[in-house]
Write a protein that holds these residues in place. Structure first.
Motif, PDB file in Angstrom:
ATOM      1  N   GLN A 130      11.815  69.348  -8.076  1.00  0.00           N
ATOM      2  CA  GLN A 130      12.280  70.859  -7.688  1.00  0.00           C
ATOM      3  C   GLN A 130      11.067  71.901  -7.634  1.00  0.00           C
ATOM      4  O   GLN A 130      11.093  72.722  -7.051  1.00  0.00           O
ATOM      5  CB  GLN A 130      13.266  71.131  -8.722  1.00  0.00           C
ATOM      6  CG  GLN A 130      14.755  70.139  -8.461  1.00  0.00           C
ATOM      7  CD  GLN A 130      15.560  70.196  -9.440  1.00  0.00           C
ATOM      8  OE1 GLN A 130      15.158  70.676 -10.678  1.00  0.00           O
ATOM      9  NE2 GLN A 130      16.823  70.143  -9.369  1.00  0.00           N
ATOM     10  N   VAL A 131      10.069  71.428  -8.740  1.00  0.00           N
ATOM     11  CA  VAL A 131       9.170  72.438  -8.657  1.00  0.00           C
ATOM     12  C   VAL A 131       8.245  72.538  -7.534  1.00  0.00           C
ATOM     13  O   VAL A 131       7.801  73.523  -7.036  1.00  0.00           O
ATOM     14  CB  VAL A 131       8.218  72.160 -10.068  1.00  0.00           C
ATOM     15  CG1 VAL A 131       6.998  73.046 -10.084  1.00  0.00           C
ATOM     16  CG2 VAL A 131       9.063  72.378 -11.091  1.00  0.00           C
ATOM     17  N   LEU A 132       7.985  71.283  -7.016  1.00  0.00           N
ATOM     18  CA  LEU A 132       7.220  71.045  -5.935  1.00  0.00           C
ATOM     19  C   LEU A 132       8.044  71.676  -4.549  1.00  0.00           C
ATOM     20  O   LEU A 132       7.308  72.197  -3.747  1.00  0.00           O
ATOM     21  CB  LEU A 132       7.059  69.623  -5.404  1.00  0.00           C
ATOM     22  CG  LEU A 132       5.917  68.893  -6.631  1.00  0.00           C
ATOM     23  CD1 LEU A 132       5.646  67.522  -6.486  1.00  0.00           C
ATOM     24  CD2 LEU A 132       4.375  69.361  -6.616  1.00  0.00           C
ATOM     25  N   GLU A 133       9.219  71.455  -4.689  1.00  0.00           N
ATOM     26  CA  GLU A 133       9.956  71.951  -3.415  1.00  0.00           C
ATOM     27  C   GLU A 133       9.917  73.398  -3.340  1.00  0.00           C
ATOM     28  O   GLU A 133       9.819  74.098  -2.307  1.00  0.00           O
ATOM     29  CB  GLU A 133      11.426  71.362  -3.529  1.00  0.00           C
ATOM     30  CG  GLU A 133      11.588  70.057  -3.146  1.00  0.00           C
ATOM     31  CD  GLU A 133      13.091  69.540  -3.046  1.00  0.00           C
ATOM     32  OE1 GLU A 133      13.360  68.416  -2.645  1.00  0.00           O
ATOM     33  OE2 GLU A 133      13.838  70.045  -3.733  1.00  0.00           O
ATOM     34  N   ALA A 134       9.896  73.956  -4.507  1.00  0.00           N
ATOM     35  CA  ALA A 134       9.787  75.557  -4.548  1.00  0.00           C
ATOM     36  C   ALA A 134       8.235  75.996  -4.057  1.00  0.00           C
ATOM     37  O   ALA A 134       8.442  76.925  -3.402  1.00  0.00           O
ATOM     38  CB  ALA A 134       9.984  75.952  -5.940  1.00  0.00           C
ATOM     39  N   TYR A 135       7.537  75.332  -4.252  1.00  0.00           N
ATOM     40  CA  TYR A 135       6.008  75.648  -3.795  1.00  0.00           C
ATOM     41  C   TYR A 135       6.054  75.239  -2.465  1.00  0.00           C
ATOM     42  O   TYR A 135       5.477  76.300  -1.601  1.00  0.00           O
ATOM     43  CB  TYR A 135       5.154  74.930  -4.645  1.00  0.00           C
ATOM     44  CG  TYR A 135       3.676  75.103  -3.919  1.00  0.00           C
ATOM     45  CD1 TYR A 135       2.991  76.173  -4.330  1.00  0.00           C
ATOM     46  CD2 TYR A 135       3.107  74.288  -3.204  1.00  0.00           C
ATOM     47  CE1 TYR A 135       1.780  76.590  -3.685  1.00  0.00           C
ATOM     48  CE2 TYR A 135       1.891  74.309  -2.609  1.00  0.00           C
ATOM     49  CZ  TYR A 135       1.047  75.433  -3.028  1.00  0.00           C
ATOM     50  OH  TYR A 135      -0.087  75.660  -2.406  1.00  0.00           O
ATOM     51  N   PHE A 136       6.390  74.117  -1.924  1.00  0.00           N
ATOM     52  CA  PHE A 136       6.230  73.715  -0.403  1.00  0.00           C
ATOM     53  C   PHE A 136       7.264  74.590   0.483  1.00  0.00           C
ATOM     54  O   PHE A 136       6.777  74.587   1.471  1.00  0.00           O
ATOM     55  CB  PHE A 136       6.034  72.182  -0.291  1.00  0.00           C
ATOM     56  CG  PHE A 136       4.974  71.629  -0.846  1.00  0.00           C
ATOM     57  CD1 PHE A 136       3.793  71.710   0.064  1.00  0.00           C
ATOM     58  CD2 PHE A 136       4.830  70.845  -2.116  1.00  0.00           C
ATOM     59  CE1 PHE A 136       2.761  70.831  -0.567  1.00  0.00           C
ATOM     60  CE2 PHE A 136       3.770  70.274  -2.549  1.00  0.00           C
ATOM     61  CZ  PHE A 136       2.685  70.313  -1.463  1.00  0.00           C
ATOM     62  N   GLY A 137       8.360  74.772  -0.140  1.00  0.00           N
ATOM     63  CA  GLY A 137       9.378  75.636   0.704  1.00  0.00           C
ATOM     64  C   GLY A 137      10.211  74.640   1.421  1.00  0.00           C
ATOM     65  O   GLY A 137      10.683  75.063   2.438  1.00  0.00           O
ATOM     66  N   CYS A 138      10.115  73.282   1.226  1.00  0.00           N
ATOM     67  CA  CYS A 138      11.017  72.393   1.905  1.00  0.00           C
ATOM     68  C   CYS A 138      11.569  71.155   1.023  1.00  0.00           C
ATOM     69  O   CYS A 138      10.869  71.087  -0.269  1.00  0.00           O
ATOM     70  CB  CYS A 138       9.852  71.985   2.956  1.00  0.00           C
ATOM     71  SG  CYS A 138       8.496  70.936   2.557  1.00  0.00           S
TER      72      CYS A 138
END
Length: 334
Positions: free
Chosen positions: A171-179
């Motif tokens: 979820q942290v990575l998805e918030a950064y990558f936006g996808c």
């Protein structure tokens, strides 16, 4: 190019660790390496991976470690190979330069493909048998998006990110990558919106590129000449086999030389394109057959054979046996 290749760790890496409150000496000690690495930055691939593993262990959160390092690395600390991408004309130009100059910074390599409304960038490992640690994979892909964001001064979003390993808090990575971020995939790949590649870079600096580009191209040429052309051809063929058989024209074009020149250089090294292709197919066939999750038809496809019968005929010449029997004899299963 082997696992003993010399890799340079930039001063910007150590400075970024300092910005995160991490002592470079702590990282080096945890990696069980000599402290002289901090001042004498050339390391082997094994040492390079050990440093990234140590950073991952210290940060104790792969996802946060990826984002923190990708975002804290200041543009003023970019090495020349990265400066040439940051000051490119647009995002497409930057990515192409990154993929090209990455060849001087093994062991990571980038393969860029544009199709439809997507641009995919797949991470490959150059001339090493074992992949790098997950945190290095994550930072490599995150930095490619970070480069686009900094160059365009726009909050770009990726379309999809795929990782083969677990990366911590998705979820942290998805918030950064936006996808969406997918783990457990069969590759490490960043998919971008192709339209974003046309975005101009506000950091474009034509004068600086006129200075940097000739120097980098000369360095790349010297580096390529220092390697066995056979090894380079083997690597290109290996990454291009799936679903088809690369011809000498395709490989020569990627190496920036004519068919005749490539064949001559291979002959000088005591081989030929046909022999290299056969060797790679043989080696890959053995590797894939040890993976029991792959059936014979899949193995044939993955080494460039259009049908299973052609693969069977070739394998009999290599091993004097059928793929199925070889698998039974060596692994005890069909």
């Amino acid at each position: 190019m082997t696992s003993h290749a010399r890799i340079k760790i930039t001063a910007g890496f150590w400075e970024s660790l300092y910005q995160l409150g991490i002592d470079a000496k702590h990282v080096v000690r945890k990696a069980r390496l000599p402290l002289t690495i901090i001042t004498d930055p050339f390391v082997t691939t094994t040492q390079y991976f050990a440093i990234w593993k140590a950073y991952s262990d210290i940060i104790d959160d792969t996802a946060k470690g990826i984002i923190k390092l990708a975002t804290v690395f200041e543009t003023t600390h970019y090495p020349p190979t990265v400066l040439a991408t940051y000051h490119a004309r647009d995002y497409r130009d930057a990515l192409k330069r990154m993929a090209r100059y990455k060849q001087m910074c093994p062991p990571e390599g980038l393969r860029i493909t544009e199709k439809g409304d997507e641009c995919t960038i797949e991470l490959e490992w150059l001339y090493v048998e074992q992949p790098g640690p997950p945190i290095l994979v994550g930072i490599t892909l995150a930095f490619l998006l970070e480069l686009g964001r900094r160059g365009t001064a726009q909050p770009l979003r990726a379309k999809l990110v795929e990782f083969s390993d677990s990366m911590g808090n998705v979820q942290v990575l998805e918030a950064y990558f936006g996808c969406r971020v997918q783990t457990g995939a069969n590759c490490n790949r960043l998919t971008l919106h192709r339209g974003d590649l046309d975005r101009p870079f506000v950091s474009y600096n034509a004068e600086l590129l006129e200075i940097l580009t000739p120097v980098l191209e000369q360095s790349l040429d010297e580096r390529q000449r220092s390697y066995s052309i056979t090894e380079m051809v083997k690597w290109i063929v290996k990454r291009s086999l799936t679903g088809g058989c690369p011809d000498i024209q395709t490989v020569a074009s990627e190496l920036g030389m004519s068919n005749r020149t490539l064949q001559r250089r291979l002959i000088d090294e005591g081989t030929s394109f046909k022999n290299v292709l056969t060797q790679v197919r043989h080696e890959q066939a053995i590797e894939y057959l040890t993976d029991l999750s792959l059936d014979i038809k899949e193995v044939a496809f993955m080494i460039g054979y259009e049908d299973k019968n052609s693969f069977y005929r070739a394998f009999r010449l290599w091993e004097g046996n059928t793929p199925s029997n070889w698998r039974t004899e060596h692994l005890g299963k069909n």
